[in-house]
Structures are given as structure tokens and as C-alpha cells.
Design a protein around this motif. Structure first.
Motif, PDB file in Angstrom:
ATOM      1  N   ALA A  85       0.835  -1.207   0.000  1.00  0.00           N
ATOM      2  CA  ALA A  85       0.000   0.000   0.000  1.00  0.00           C
ATOM      3  C   ALA A  85       0.867   1.253   0.000  1.00  0.00           C
ATOM      4  N   ASP A  86       1.941   1.242   0.798  1.00  0.00           N
ATOM      5  CA  ASP A  86       2.827   2.408   0.864  1.00  0.00           C
ATOM      6  C   ASP A  86       3.570   2.608  -0.450  1.00  0.00           C
ATOM      7  N   PHE A  87       4.021   1.502  -1.060  1.00  0.00           N
ATOM      8  CA  PHE A  87       4.803   1.618  -2.287  1.00  0.00           C
ATOM      9  C   PHE A  87       3.954   2.109  -3.451  1.00  0.00           C
ATOM     10  N   PHE A  88       2.792   1.490  -3.638  1.00  0.00           N
ATOM     11  CA  PHE A  88       1.935   1.855  -4.773  1.00  0.00           C
ATOM     12  C   PHE A  88       0.949   2.972  -4.428  1.00  0.00           C
ATOM     13  N   GLN A  89       0.956   3.399  -3.139  1.00  0.00           N
ATOM     14  CA  GLN A  89       0.050   4.454  -2.694  1.00  0.00           C
ATOM     15  C   GLN A  89      -1.402   4.124  -3.050  1.00  0.00           C
ATOM     16  N   CYS A  90      -1.793   2.915  -2.665  1.00  0.00           N
ATOM     17  CA  CYS A  90      -3.174   2.487  -2.885  1.00  0.00           C
ATOM     18  C   CYS A  90      -3.693   1.856  -1.594  1.00  0.00           C
ATOM     19  N   SER A  91      -5.007   1.791  -1.460  1.00  0.00           N
ATOM     20  CA  SER A  91      -5.610   1.300  -0.215  1.00  0.00           C
ATOM     21  C   SER A  91      -5.863  -0.198  -0.235  1.00  0.00           C
ATOM     22  N   CYS A  92      -5.473  -0.885  -1.321  1.00  0.00           N
ATOM     23  CA  CYS A  92      -5.697  -2.336  -1.427  1.00  0.00           C
ATOM     24  C   CYS A  92      -7.158  -2.675  -1.150  1.00  0.00           C
ATOM     25  N   PHE A  93      -8.040  -2.003  -1.909  1.00  0.00           N
ATOM     26  CA  PHE A  93      -9.490  -2.207  -1.796  1.00  0.00           C
ATOM     27  C   PHE A  93     -10.006  -1.881  -0.393  1.00  0.00           C
ATOM     28  N   GLY A  94      -9.416  -0.857   0.234  1.00  0.00           N
ATOM     29  CA  GLY A  94      -9.890  -0.405   1.531  1.00  0.00           C
ATOM     30  C   GLY A  94      -9.370  -1.186   2.712  1.00  0.00           C
ATOM     31  N   MET A  95      -8.476  -2.158   2.497  1.00  0.00           N
ATOM     32  CA  MET A  95      -7.984  -2.978   3.607  1.00  0.00           C
ATOM     33  C   MET A  95      -6.969  -2.237   4.471  1.00  0.00           C
ATOM     34  N   VAL A  96      -6.155  -1.386   3.868  1.00  0.00           N
ATOM     35  CA  VAL A  96      -5.145  -0.650   4.619  1.00  0.00           C
ATOM     36  C   VAL A  96      -5.119   0.802   4.145  1.00  0.00           C
ATOM     37  N   LYS A  97      -4.525   1.657   4.977  1.00  0.00           N
ATOM     38  CA  LYS A  97      -4.376   3.058   4.619  1.00  0.00           C
ATOM     39  C   LYS A  97      -2.905   3.335   4.340  1.00  0.00           C
ATOM     40  N   PRO A  98      -2.565   3.777   3.142  1.00  0.00           N
ATOM     41  CA  PRO A  98      -1.149   4.005   2.826  1.00  0.00           C
ATOM     42  C   PRO A  98      -0.568   5.178   3.599  1.00  0.00           C
ATOM     43  N   ASN A  99       0.696   5.019   4.053  1.00  0.00           N
ATOM     44  CA  ASN A  99       1.425   6.115   4.694  1.00  0.00           C
ATOM     45  C   ASN A  99       2.028   7.008   3.615  1.00  0.00           C
ATOM     46  N   VAL A 100       1.925   8.291   3.801  1.00  0.00           N
ATOM     47  CA  VAL A 100       2.516   9.250   2.872  1.00  0.00           C
ATOM     48  C   VAL A 100       3.776   9.823   3.517  1.00  0.00           C
ATOM     49  N   VAL A 101       4.927   9.419   3.020  1.00  0.00           N
ATOM     50  CA  VAL A 101       6.216   9.863   3.567  1.00  0.00           C
ATOM     51  C   VAL A 101       7.006  10.538   2.459  1.00  0.00           C
ATOM     52  N   ASP A 102       7.413  11.770   2.695  1.00  0.00           N
ATOM     53  CA  ASP A 102       8.249  12.485   1.735  1.00  0.00           C
ATOM     54  C   ASP A 102       9.717  12.132   2.017  1.00  0.00           C
ATOM     55  N   TRP A 103      10.222  11.138   1.283  1.00  0.00           N
ATOM     56  CA  TRP A 103      11.571  10.642   1.557  1.00  0.00           C
ATOM     57  C   TRP A 103      12.651  11.629   1.132  1.00  0.00           C
ATOM     58  N   THR A 104      12.289  12.708   0.459  1.00  0.00           N
ATOM     59  CA  THR A 104      13.296  13.727   0.139  1.00  0.00           C
ATOM     60  C   THR A 104      13.579  14.616   1.342  1.00  0.00           C
ATOM     61  N   LYS A 105      12.715  14.542   2.375  1.00  0.00           N
ATOM     62  CA  LYS A 105      12.889  15.393   3.553  1.00  0.00           C
ATOM     63  C   LYS A 105      12.752  14.622   4.859  1.00  0.00           C
ATOM     64  N   GLN A 106      12.897  13.298   4.802  1.00  0.00           N
ATOM     65  CA  GLN A 106      12.762  12.467   6.005  1.00  0.00           C
ATOM     66  C   GLN A 106      14.158  12.182   6.572  1.00  0.00           C
ATOM     67  N   TYR A 107      14.436  12.681   7.785  1.00  0.00           N
ATOM     68  CA  TYR A 107      15.783  12.568   8.346  1.00  0.00           C
ATOM     69  C   TYR A 107      15.859  11.724   9.614  1.00  0.00           C
ATOM     70  N   ASN A 108      14.717  11.291  10.160  1.00  0.00           N
ATOM     71  CA  ASN A 108      14.769  10.446  11.355  1.00  0.00           C
ATOM     72  C   ASN A 108      13.695   9.381  11.279  1.00  0.00           C
ATOM     73  N   LEU A 109      13.798   8.409  12.185  1.00  0.00           N
ATOM     74  CA  LEU A 109      12.929   7.242  12.148  1.00  0.00           C
ATOM     75  C   LEU A 109      11.744   7.360  13.106  1.00  0.00           C
ATOM     76  N   PHE A 110      11.590   8.501  13.765  1.00  0.00           N
ATOM     77  CA  PHE A 110      10.536   8.609  14.776  1.00  0.00           C
ATOM     78  C   PHE A 110       9.156   8.374  14.166  1.00  0.00           C
ATOM     79  N   HIS A 111       8.913   9.039  13.042  1.00  0.00           N
ATOM     80  CA  HIS A 111       7.602   8.916  12.391  1.00  0.00           C
ATOM     81  C   HIS A 111       7.342   7.475  11.982  1.00  0.00           C
ATOM     82  N   LEU A 112       8.373   6.829  11.443  1.00  0.00           N
ATOM     83  CA  LEU A 112       8.206   5.460  10.969  1.00  0.00           C
ATOM     84  C   LEU A 112       7.952   4.502  12.118  1.00  0.00           C
ATOM     85  N   ALA A 113       8.722   4.689  13.198  1.00  0.00           N
ATOM     86  CA  ALA A 113       8.543   3.820  14.351  1.00  0.00           C
ATOM     87  C   ALA A 113       7.140   3.972  14.927  1.00  0.00           C
ATOM     88  N   LYS A 114       6.652   5.211  14.952  1.00  0.00           N
ATOM     89  CA  LYS A 114       5.302   5.474  15.451  1.00  0.00           C
ATOM     90  C   LYS A 114       4.265   4.775  14.588  1.00  0.00           C
TER      91      LYS A 114
END
Length: 619
Positions: A583-612
Motif C-alpha cells: 500500500a505504501d509503495f503503490f500508494q493504494c488502499s488495497c481495496f480499503g484494507m489498509v491506509k497508505p502512509n505518505v512519507v516524503d523521503w526527500t525530507k525524512q531525516y529520522n525514524l521517529f515517524h516510521l517507528a510510530k
């Protein structure tokens, strides 16, 4: 700076040496007191040692006691070295602040090398000390006894974070030393290897400046020193080949006099390339090099099939003609295709093979298909292949872009936060590296969520175009599969042979003689079918079950080989489970089963958001 040097590094530096105190930056295994654990290393009696030894060991209370008792902090020792020098050499920041508050002269010259505390902090590579001294008013433009300023010393000892910090704080990249040499000249002459020169070139130095003694440019110095890496970089940057030094010698003259054949080859090749640019016809050719490369590749692939399909029964003759064809193609590419565009040769081969595969399908296989659905399916596959190739090629893969002002601000901010190292800072792009990014040497840029530099696409695969790349692989593998199916239909209807009746060897011989061109296209389609299907499988496995890119996976595997505590590929902060990964890679909800995370990897410098996010999904 001191009176003598140790035997193992006497040619490397002339630093002060005391028992358990070594100021030589990296010459051999002795340890600097400044990096020993704990504030008070073992010493005979901290309460009785003199102030010099107390400063070397960082015994703050003893130093303060002696100063309060009347010791003058400006008083040099018998080697003409002040307490501030010793504190700077051993990275004693608290003592430096204290001594300056008590009247120590921040730019005091001393020792055999007649250096300031800042000079020795740079020699040792102590970036925090350099920042502290600059804040306290140290002058980085002062020249030491060897004729070097601060930035020259940082380049000479290859402390690139210090170089970056000095330049970001306003130091001139073309500052000259006592001999009129710029940092670029010094790097070309004495810093063997490409990295220091490549780093300095990012700050746009003057390429053709000459020193005040021998009137050499940086290119003169690089050639005279046999620094092949620096020669290559300076030629690529556009350094002049015509400037004469005090002896009337150009860089080409020095290259001819040197014993380094590779340097002479590089200089002559650069002269040839530059002379081409002066020709009006060759300028036009250079402008359309990529189209010329594609056209020559199309012709080359057709010529191979034409020779194989010729009426001659002599395979020896055909082999000779193919060798001649290869030689002509190599000569053509060398003469008309620039070095930078040669990396697109596999891409031209891929597009040419797709073109001839489609032509073969249309003129050879289509009469035997007999199904409109299959014909439409093949057309859709070919169009999809070309479309997603174009999207992968043209889409920004995730280049990290910043302005020059932002770069300098980032350098200063990282340095002051103690994070200015190669893990967080790219010395090639001069940018702060986001998580999962990587500097691509072929593209000369940092790419967010870097996967690979694709040989067949000729572009980086990263955050922006990874999905298009997977779809390109899918359509190429399916198209190749249909070509194999069409080949089998053609052989079964056109060639008078049977695998079951004649056996494998006779069947192979007959189908080759039946139509060498079809067998040639069959071989090309088989090659594409194998590598695309395998690579697509690997990519999908990494994305769905590991949540990793190819580069990250290879990094972990390489680290596990040398680590006593290997890291599991499945237990990384990026693996959020199969469905969430997709879901995160293709930015799709997989027919509503999951909600994709939107992460701007050009400006992501720490793992706090991901761990959360991972904790939320695990709950």
C-alpha cells in the motif's frame, strides 16, 4: 610544532609528543588523549602534575587551581607552546573557553611550525574545536610557519567536514597560501585520490588560477604529481590545456614528459573531444548524439540478422562478417559518441531489440496467430512497454535539490549539531542526506529512496519512478513471452521439422537453417524474458515482504558478513507488513484494507515517524 617527531611519522607531521599524548593525526596506532574515555585518564597524581600535563589530560580542576594561583595562561612553555595550543590539540573545549576568558590570545603563534591553536585543531581534525575557536574570534586566514592557511591545512589533511564548514562560514575557495597556491592546487598536488578535488570543485573554484612561484595551474600540479583522479576531474570540469607556466610548459607538455601513459591518454582524449566541439558539423552531431546512438544500434542489430539470414552456407564467412561489423560499430561509437553518452548504449540496445521484435511479430508471426484477442493483447503490451519506459526515463527519480544558500546553512547546522559526517552529509552534492537516500555516481546526484541505477533505462530508479520501473519490467517480460509464443507458432507452421521425430539436435539445426533471423530474434526475446521475469520477482519480493530497496538489501547483506550481530532483513523500520508495504509503495488502499502512509523521503531525516506508524499498525 614541538621539538621532535616520533620515528614512525616524522615525515607526516611535527607535532608535540609527550608520554601518552600524541598529536599526529592518523599516522599510526598511538592514541590521542583527547579521544580517551572519561574526563580524567590515568595519571600519576592529578593534584601534583604541572599545568601543561593537566591541560593535555583535560584535568579541569587542576588547571583552574593553578591559574587562580597566578599562572599566566599566555605564558608559553619551553617549546614556545601555550596552554591554548595544548587544549586545542587535545580537543579540550571547556579549557579553551576558560583560558580565553582568562586572557589567552586566540591567535597566538607558537611551536616550530609557528601555528595558531586553530591550525592545530584543524591538523587533528577536531571540528567542534574549530567551531569553538572561530566563535571566539580565531582568524582562519592566518598563515602558519609552513605557509598554509586554515583551509589549506584542512585540504592537506583531507578533513572534508572542516573544509565544508570553513567555506560555509565565508572562507574564499580561492584563498592563496604563502606560495600563491589555492586549495584546489594543493589538493591536485598532494592529496592523491579524486575525493578532495571532487569536493572542492563543488564550490566552483577558479580552474585556471596560477600560483605565484611556478605559475602552475591546478592541472599542471595534478599532472606533475601523477594524480590521475584529479587530472580526470579537472579535465572534465573544463580546465585549460593551453596555459603556460613559468617554464613555458602547458599541461600537455607535462603529460608528454611524465612516465604516466594513462594521464597522457586522458589529455590527448580531452584535446580530441574539445577539437570536435570547434567543428560546426561535429557540434550538430554532438547535439543529436543520443538519436545517432539509437539509429546506429538499430542498424547494427539489423545488420547482425541480415548477415545471419544471408544465403551463404559458410558460417565461417558469416562469423568473419560479424567480427568486421563489430569492429565498425566500435569505431563509429568511439568517433561520434561522447564518453558521457556511452552509458546509454545498453538502453539503445534495449529499444532496438524491442523495435525488431515488434517488426518480426508483425511481418513473420502475425499470419500464423489467427486470434484477434492475441493481436490486441500484444499491441497493448508493446504500447505499455514503451509508455512505462518513457515514464521511468522522464520522471524525476527523487533528486535532492537545494540552493547554494541552503547548502551552506545545512553544513553549518549539521556541524553545530555534531552531525557533519558522511552518514548525514553528501560531500558530492553538499546536501544533508535524507533517510534511504544514496549518491549516484553516474547521475552525480543524491536520490531519495534509492534503489539502483538501471543499466537498461540509463537512469536512477528511486522514489519518483520506481513504480513505473516495475511496470516497465512487467510489460517487457510479457511482450518477450508473446514473442516466444509467436516463434513457436512460426516454427511449427513454417519449418518442416519436428522435435519428437528428429530429436533435439536435428530440430535445433533445422529451425536455425529454416530462418536464421527468427532464431536471432528468439534469442533476443529469450534473454529479455529471463532477466526481466527474474528481476521483477526479486523486486516484488523486496517491496512486499522486506519493505526494502535493492540498495538497502545489499547494504544489510554486506554488513552482516563482517558483523558479529547480523541484522534480519525482515526486522527493519521500513518493513510494516506485506499489505502495508504494498500500500505504501503503490500508494493504494488495497481495496480499503489498509491506509497508505505518505512519507516524503526527500525530507525524512529520522525514524521517529516510521517507528510510530509501525507501532500503530502492530497494535
Amino acid at each position: 610544532m614541538g621539538g621532535f617527531a616520533c620515528q614512525q611519522c616524522k615525515n607526516h607531521c611535527r607535532g608535540p609528543h609527550r608520554p601518552h599524548v600524541h598529536s599526529c593525526p592518523g599516522a599510526h596506532g598511538d592514541k590521542d588523549v583527547g579521544v580517551l574515555p572519561g574526563p580524567y585518564p590515568i595519571v600519576e597524581d592529578p593534584g601534583t602534575c604541572d599545568i601543561v600535563k593537566a591541560t593535555q589530560y583535560g584535568i579541569v580542576e587542576r588547571c583552574k587551581e593553578l591559574v587562580e594561583a597566578g599562572f599566566d595562561v599566555r605564558q608559553p612553555d619551553k617549546e614556545n607552546v601555550t596552554l591554548l595550543h595544548w587544549a586545542a590539540i587535545n580537543n579540550r573545549q571547556e579549557l579553551v573557553k576558560y583560558y580565553i576568558s582568562k586572557g589567552a590570545v586566540v591567535d597566538q603563534l607558537g611551536g616550530d611550525l609557528n601555528s595558531t591553536p586553530l591550525h592545530w585543531a584543524i591538523r587533528q581534525g577536531h571540528l567542534p574545536m574549530v567551531m569553538l575557536l572561530l566563535k571566539c574570534g580565531a582568524d582562519p586566514s592566518l598563515i602558519d610557519g609552513e605557509g598554509f592557511s586554515s583551509i589549506h591545512l584542512a585540504v592537506l589533511f583531507q578533513h572534508m567536514p572542516i573544509v565544508a564548514y570553513l567555506l560555509s562560514k565565508g572562507q574564499n575557495i580561492d584563498t592563496t597560501d604563502l606560495n600563491g597556491q589555492t586549495p584546489l592546487m594543493l589538493s591536485a598536488q598532494k592529496a592523491i585520490g579524486p575525493e578532495p578535488t571532487r569536493f572542492l570543485l563543488k564550490f566552483n573554484p577558479c580552474l585556471n588560477a596560477v600560483d605565484s612561484v611556478q605559475k602552475n595551474t591546478a592541472l599542471h600540479w595534478a599532472i606533475a604529481s601523477g594524480n590521475t583522479g584529479a587530472v580526470d576531474l579537472l579535465l572534465e570540469a573544463g580546465a585549460s590545456l593551453d596555459i603556460k607556466n613559468a617554464k613555458g610548459e602547458t599541461p600537455r607538455d607535462l603529460a608528454c614528459q611524465s612516465q604516466n601513459g594513462f594521464i597522457l591518454y586522458m589529455v590527448k582524449e580531452e584535446e580530441r573531444i574539445r577539437s570536435r566541439r570547434s567543428s560546426r558539423l561535429l557540434k550538430i552531431v554532438e547535439k543529436y548524439e543520443l538519436f545517432l546512438l539509437l539509429a546506429s544500434s538499430l542498424t547494427f542489430m539489423w545488420a547482425i540478422g541480415y548477415i545471419m539470414n544471408s544465403s551463404s552456407d559458410s558460417w565461417l564467412l558469416k562469423g568473419g562478417l560479424l567480427l568486421i561489423l563489430l569492429f565498425v560499430m566500435t569505431l563509429f561509437v568511439r568517433q561520434f559518441i561522447g564518453y558521457k553518452n556511452l552509458r546509454y548504449l545498453p538502453t539503445a540496445f534495449l529499444l532496438s531489440s524491442v523495435f525488431w521484435m515488434f517488426v518480426t511479430w508483425f511481418f513473420w508471426f502475425l499470419p500464423y496467430v489467427g486470434s484477434t484477442i492475441i493481436e490486441i493483447t500484444v499491441m497493448i503490451c508493446v504500447m505499455g512497454l514503451l509508455y512505462y519506459f518513457y515514464k521511468t526515463w522522464r520522471t524525476d527519480p527523487g533528486y535532492i535539490r537545494t540552493s547554494e544558500e541552503e547548502r551552506k546553512e545545512n553544513i553549518v547546522a549539521l556541524a553545530e549539531a555534531g552531525c557533519l559526517d558522511f552518514r548525514t552529509f553528501c560531500t558530492s552534492c553538499l546536501v544533508r542526506k535524507p533517510l534511504r537516500s544514496m549518491h549516484c555516481l553516474a547521475c552525480d546526484s543524491c536520490v531519495a529512496r534509492y534503489d539502483q541505477h538501471s543499466l537498461w533505462i540509463g537512469r536512477c530508479v528511486g522514489l519518483g519512478n520506481h513504480r513505473y520501473y516495475l511496470l516497465f519490467l512487467f510489460f517487457l517480460s510479457v511482450t518477450s513471452g508473446w514473442l516466444l509464443y509467436g516463434t513457436l507458432l512460426y516454427w511449427s507452421n513454417h519449418c518442416a521439422t519436428s522435435y519428437h521425430q528428429d530429436g533435439a539436435w536435428m530440430y535445433l539445426t533445422q529451425i536455425i537453417y529454416c530462418s536464421p533471423w527468427v532464431f536471432y530474434i528468439f534469442s533476443v526475446a529469450s534473454f529479455h524474458a529471463v532477466w526481466t521475469s527474474l528481476w521483477l520477482t526479486v523486486q516484488l519480493y523486496q517491496i512486499a515482504f522486506l519493505g526494502l530497496t535493492w540498495h538497502e538489501r545489499m547494504n544489510i547483506l554486506m554488513q552482516n558478513k563482517s558483523s558479529k550481530h547480523p541484522v534480519s532483513l525482515r526486522r527493519t523500520p521500513y518493513n510494516l507488513g506485506c499489505f502495508q508495504n504494498l500500500a505504501d509503495f503503490f500508494q493504494c488502499s488495497c481495496f480499503g484494507m489498509v491506509k497508505p502512509n505518505v512519507v516524503d523521503w526527500t525530507k525524512q531525516y529520522n525514524l521517529f515517524h516510521l517507528a510510530k506508524e509501525k507501532n500503530v499498525h502492530s497494535v
